[in-house]
Write a protein that holds these residues in place. Structure first.
Motif, short mmCIF file in Angstrom:
data_model
loop_
_atom_site.label_atom_id
_atom_site.label_comp_id
_atom_site.label_asym_id
_atom_site.label_seq_id
_atom_site.Cartn_x
_atom_site.Cartn_y
_atom_site.Cartn_z
N MET A 93 29.25 -57.76 18.02
CA MET A 93 29.55 -58.40 19.31
C MET A 93 29.81 -59.89 19.13
N PHE B 295 35.87 -49.86 30.04
CA PHE B 295 35.80 -49.36 28.67
C PHE B 295 36.41 -47.96 28.58
N PHE C 27 33.49 -57.53 28.84
CA PHE C 27 32.71 -57.29 27.62
C PHE C 27 31.74 -58.44 27.37
N GLU D 208 38.50 -58.58 28.80
CA GLU D 208 37.66 -59.20 27.77
C GLU D 208 36.42 -59.85 28.37
N LEU E 92 29.30 -50.37 22.01
CA LEU E 92 29.50 -49.62 23.25
C LEU E 92 29.93 -48.19 22.95
N GLU F 274 33.54 -53.71 20.20
CA GLU F 274 33.16 -52.68 21.15
C GLU F 274 32.56 -51.45 20.48
N TRP G 293 38.83 -56.06 18.90
CA TRP G 293 38.35 -55.27 20.02
C TRP G 293 37.58 -54.04 19.58
#
Length: 130
Positions: free
Chosen positions: A51, A104, A33, A30, A69, A66, A62
């Protein structure tokens, strides 16, 4: 033990192991991130809503936090990605160093393996009941 029972056992074990890995590894990564989110804010002057919401949240957030990403790294050519991310934002995520982003890919590879084993398990169980 029949071979079908062994297959069911292996698929179930794979699903449980990948889910456990996803949750445990996700908890340990975590902070990585958060570092990417801070770097994004420093470069662009803001933090995307997804985010921000997920930054202090539990593992339930999560996937949501994410999503930026995932969109930039896995689906950069999709129309939805082009509507939500500017080209320079996609470039930002794509230009992250391997050691900044490898967590990731590892995390989501485990999730995909678990998903495939779960779907396979459901199919085999359905076929076995007929």
């Amino acid at each position: 033990m029949k071979s079908i029972d062994m297959i069911i056992l292996c698929l179930a074990a794979t699903f449980v192991a990948s889910l456990a890995f996803y949750l445990i590894y996700g908890k340990f990564t975590e902070r990585k991130f958060d570092l990417i989110a801070d770097k994004f804010k420093k470069q662009f002057g803001y933090t995307p809503f997804s985010m921000t919401v997920g930054k202090g949240g539990s593992f339930f957030f999560w996937g949501y936090k994410e999503s930026f990403l995932m969109s930039a790294l896995i689906f950069p050519k999709f129309p939805a990605t082009k509507r939500t991310l500017k080209e320079e934002e996609i470039s930002f995520f794509k230009n992250l160093k391997t050691n900044e982003i490898s967590w990731f890919y590892i995390k989501y590879t485990a999730l995909i393996i678990g998903l495939i084993s779960f779907i396979s398990l459901l199919i085999i169980l359905k076929m076995q009941s007929n």
